[in-house]
Design a protein around this motif. Structure first.
Motif, PDB file in Angstrom:
ATOM      1  N   LEU A  93       0.829  -1.199   0.000  1.00 57.83           N
ATOM      2  CA  LEU A  93       0.000   0.000   0.000  1.00 57.83           C
ATOM      3  C   LEU A  93       0.867   1.255   0.000  1.00 57.83           C
ATOM      4  O   LEU A  93       0.509   2.258  -0.615  1.00 57.83           O
ATOM      5  CB  LEU A  93      -0.945  -0.014   1.195  1.00 57.83           C
ATOM      6  N   GLY A  94       2.053   1.189   0.659  1.00 60.89           N
ATOM      7  CA  GLY A  94       2.980   2.315   0.608  1.00 60.89           C
ATOM      8  C   GLY A  94       3.405   2.592  -0.827  1.00 60.89           C
ATOM      9  O   GLY A  94       3.428   3.749  -1.274  1.00 60.89           O
ATOM     10  N   PHE A 104       3.111   5.760  -5.777  1.00 62.89           N
ATOM     11  CA  PHE A 104       2.855   5.783  -7.215  1.00 62.89           C
ATOM     12  C   PHE A 104       1.705   6.718  -7.553  1.00 62.89           C
ATOM     13  O   PHE A 104       1.772   7.496  -8.504  1.00 62.89           O
ATOM     14  CB  PHE A 104       2.527   4.368  -7.688  1.00 62.89           C
ATOM     15  N   TYR A 105       0.665   6.654  -6.721  1.00 64.75           N
ATOM     16  CA  TYR A 105      -0.516   7.486  -6.977  1.00 64.75           C
ATOM     17  C   TYR A 105      -0.148   8.962  -6.919  1.00 64.75           C
ATOM     18  O   TYR A 105      -0.662   9.773  -7.687  1.00 64.75           O
ATOM     19  CB  TYR A 105      -1.597   7.161  -5.958  1.00 64.75           C
ATOM     20  N   ARG A 106       0.773   9.311  -5.999  1.00 61.04           N
ATOM     21  CA  ARG A 106       1.148  10.712  -5.884  1.00 61.04           C
ATOM     22  C   ARG A 106       1.824  11.217  -7.152  1.00 61.04           C
ATOM     23  O   ARG A 106       1.691  12.366  -7.537  1.00 61.04           O
ATOM     24  CB  ARG A 106       2.084  10.890  -4.688  1.00 61.04           C
ATOM     25  N   MET A 157       7.844  -2.163   8.427  1.00 62.24           N
ATOM     26  CA  MET A 157       7.383  -0.916   9.041  1.00 62.24           C
ATOM     27  C   MET A 157       8.248   0.246   8.565  1.00 62.24           C
ATOM     28  O   MET A 157       7.735   1.276   8.112  1.00 62.24           O
ATOM     29  CB  MET A 157       7.450  -1.054  10.558  1.00 62.24           C
ATOM     30  N   VAL A 158       9.591   0.055   8.637  1.00 62.36           N
ATOM     31  CA  VAL A 158      10.488   1.123   8.191  1.00 62.36           C
ATOM     32  C   VAL A 158      10.243   1.411   6.713  1.00 62.36           C
ATOM     33  O   VAL A 158      10.128   2.572   6.293  1.00 62.36           O
ATOM     34  CB  VAL A 158      11.962   0.711   8.444  1.00 62.36           C
ATOM     35  N   LEU A 202       8.342   4.880   2.308  1.00 67.91           N
ATOM     36  CA  LEU A 202       7.573   4.998   1.066  1.00 67.91           C
ATOM     37  C   LEU A 202       6.480   6.055   1.177  1.00 67.91           C
ATOM     38  O   LEU A 202       6.162   6.733   0.209  1.00 67.91           O
ATOM     39  CB  LEU A 202       6.925   3.658   0.730  1.00 67.91           C
ATOM     40  N   ALA A 203       5.884   6.167   2.365  1.00 64.33           N
ATOM     41  CA  ALA A 203       4.720   7.031   2.492  1.00 64.33           C
ATOM     42  C   ALA A 203       5.107   8.489   2.722  1.00 64.33           C
ATOM     43  O   ALA A 203       4.244   9.344   2.744  1.00 64.33           O
ATOM     44  CB  ALA A 203       3.833   6.544   3.623  1.00 64.33           C
ATOM     45  N   ARG A 204       6.433   8.765   2.906  1.00 59.39           N
ATOM     46  CA  ARG A 204       6.832  10.156   3.122  1.00 59.39           C
ATOM     47  C   ARG A 204       6.562  10.991   1.889  1.00 59.39           C
ATOM     48  O   ARG A 204       6.569  10.478   0.769  1.00 59.39           O
ATOM     49  CB  ARG A 204       8.311  10.226   3.493  1.00 59.39           C
TER      50      ARG A 204
END
Lengths: 102, 341, 172
Positions: A79-80, A85-87, C161-162, C167-169
């Motif tokens: 999901l990350g 990718f979506y961004r 987790m790391v 990735l989400a940053r």
């Protein structure tokens, strides 16, 4: 009515597995594809636990716990990647994720 | 046959009715306590000192118009309040109100069932309740509810971790996951776990305030910023279900705290001989008294403390409570190993 | 008899919700059907006497993983549905054909298993369905024989987790 044997559980889990595979191969939304993978992992877990009961051995349940661990890791990282990718490209269609294609 | 079907059904009906009536009067109690703290009288009109106020409220909620926003997801919008309420109610299945008693010549345990994974069952049904909040906010198709529901679910998930970690240290102390056996362990040790695990009790209580969206952590429905949070678009009976779920959750967390930390149905000082006259009071009355004492604490805190800011809430949860809970587990395990060998 | 009724009901619900997961047009509905599917799988675990696994399934899958999915579905606020884009190179028919091959294999296994069930029908020493010490059994196996895999799994979760946080940053 026949008693419920492991064969019944195997058939159930195989059918669930097939539904998951159809989802992965046919759908184009990446999020749905990841969910189909969760279905496949669940099918495997059903199998493991049915055999754990059949053999009277908790090892199958231990393996199911490991599979749940891996599923959690897979969901978080997957999901990350989808969010990142979506961004950049504003899409979750798997056919448009073809930058690395030969 | 009677033991398998009839008896559990009777018990379920009793527990559900009891819980719903308690919720009705908990709302009245809350208004009264708030009023007394602020030197007011509170509801006085319906019945003597307002004792019939809850009935009037219920009638009002029933006859109100039930509005569905024009562009809402209809099915999800209808399902969300139910998804919130049902987990709150089924959590009562494993809460022990008392030991086995003899009723009409047959032994009747004063709990619906005793699972060997009872405590984890409560964690799992609490985890399901989050969906109703997220979906309620999303299905309303409106900005404030969506923001409120995202806040609320992030808050619930963060504090659920801390609360679950305190359960681990209680399980270590009791040596069992079954609610009944945890109470029995407190009788055998001769001491409430509130004195063995004070840190766990503190973290649990703070986490419980956050999980039930109560002051000082009622950010999901912070009136000054978000109107009413995730249930802004709800009205009539569907709003009543959200309301019911919040108060039911308060009773659940108080009952769980009573069972885990305050000896459940046991009288105070269960092993002190000269206090045995306290045993004349039936166990379920002790349970109810302890639960209501905790509920009163909830109301008292609401009247006393101001609301946290959102970043403060997250910092408190992740940087203080969770590390503290983990440290508590390590210390508990170490003490158990040292004493056990 | 009771077990048969419970099994067939649960199996029908599990498969029905699984089909709904992969056919639903709206992704949020898909996620909801996935939750329902996981809850019924948990009920199946209870039927199999694995209460601990059932509770873990609900806490981790329904309470953790699927909430993540729901968050992402809401964050990915799509302006056009992902299925709108057509790719000429896509061969969905081929995918369906492969799936049908697997289905055929499943049917073959089922027929074979029902024709010759003798090898499997006799359980050696089945766990009693109400195994009061299910948690102890699993815990004992997990922390003695499988201690190293357990630690490896915890490292995997840490790495995930790391990775997820990186990735989400915002700025990758």
């Amino acid at each position: 009515m026949t008693p419920i044997t492991p064969v019944h559980y195997i058939v159930l889990s195989a059918a669930l597995f097939t539904i998951g595979v159809i989802g992965v191969l046919v759908r184009r939304n990446v999020i749905v594809i990841l969910m189909s993978i969760e279905l496949i992992l669940n099918a495997v877990n059903i199998n493991l636990i049915a055999f754990s009961r059949q053999l009277g051995d908790p090892v199958g349940q231990v393996f199911a716990i490991f599979i749940i661990c891996v599923a959690a890791a897979e969901a978080a990282v997957g999901l990350g990647i989808i969010l990142a990718f979506y961004r950049n490209k504003e899409t979750v269609n798997i056919d448009e994720m073809s930058l690395m294609r030969w | 046959m009677i033991d398998l079907i009839v008896l559990p059904l009777i018990k379920i009906v009793f527990v559900l009715t009891g819980v719903l009536i308690t919720v009705m009067y908990l709302v009245l109690l809350e208004r009264k306590v708030q009023a007394w703290v602020q030197a007011r009288l509170g509801p006085m009109r319906v019945g003597p000192h307002g004792v019939l106020q809850p009935i009037a409220d219920v009638v009002k909620l029933f006859v109100k118009e039930d509005v569905t926003p024009a562009r809402a997801e209809k099915w999800v919008f209808t399902a969300a309040p139910i998804i919130v309420l049902v987990p709150a109610l089924i959590a009562f299945a494993v809460i022990p109100f008392g030991p086995e008693v003899n009723l009409f010549g047959r032994p009747v345990p004063l709990y619906i069932t005793d699972l060997n994974v009872g405590l984890l069952y409560i964690v799992s049904v609490a985890a399901i309740g989050v969906y109703g909040i997220i979906l309620g906010g999303w299905a309303s198709n409106s900005k404030y509810p969506l923001l409120g529901s995202l806040r609320s679910s992030a808050q619930l998930i963060s504090y659920e971790l801390a609360v679950t970690l305190t359960f681990v240290s209680v399980i270590l102390a009791a040596g069992s996951l079954s609610m009944v056996e945890i109470v029995e362990a407190q009788r055998n040790n001769g001491i409430w776990f509130a004195f063995v695990q004070p840190v766990a009790l503190f973290i649990y209580f703070v986490g419980a305030l956050a999980e039930t969206n109560r002051n000082p952590f009622d950010l999901p429905e912070a009136e000054s910023e978000l109107v009413a949070g995730f249930h802004t678009e709800y009205s009539g009976m569907r709003f009543a279900l959200f309301f019911l779920a919040e108060y039911t959750n308060m009773i659940v967390v108080s009952a769980v705290a009573t069972t885990l930390f305050f000896g459940g149905w046991l009288r105070p000082f269960p092993n002190v001989e000269w206090l045995s006259f306290l045993g004349l009071v039936p166990p379920w009355i002790w349970f109810t008294l302890k639960t209501f004492a905790l509920l009163y604490l909830f109301l008292w805190i609401r009247a006393t403390l101001p609301r946290y800011r959102y970043d403060q809430l997250m910092q408190l949860g992740w940087k203080w409570l969770i590390p503290l809970a983990i440290a508590n587990i390590i210390v508990t395990a170490a003490v158990k190993v040292v004493l056990g060998s | 008899m009771g077990e048969a009724i419970a099994f067939y009901t649960l199996a029908a619900l599990i498969l029905g919700f699984a089909v709904l997961v992969i056919t639903a047009r709206n992704t949020v509905h898909s996620v909801l059907f996935l939750v329902a599917n996981f809850l019924f799988v948990a009920a199946l675990y209870v039927l199999l006497g694995a209460q601990f696994l059932a509770v873990i399934q609900v806490i981790v899958y329904a309470g953790g993983i699927v909430v993540l999915y729901l968050f992402v579905v809401m964050l990915v606020n799509l302006k056009r549905p992902p299925e709108a884009h057509r790719d000429r190179r896509r061969k969905a028919g081929l995918g369906l054909a492969f799936s049908l091959v697997i289905l055929a294999e499943v049917v073959a296994i089922a027929v074979f298993g029902l024709v010759q069930p003798a090898h499997l029908a006799a359980p050696k020493a089945p766990l009693p369905p109400e195994a009061a010490d299910n948690v102890q059994q699993v815990g004992w196996a997990l922390y003695t024989q499988y201690l190293v895999p357990f630690e490896v799994a915890s490292m995997l979760l840490l790495v995930a987790m790391v990775g997820a946080i990186v990735l989400a940053r915002r700025e990758l």
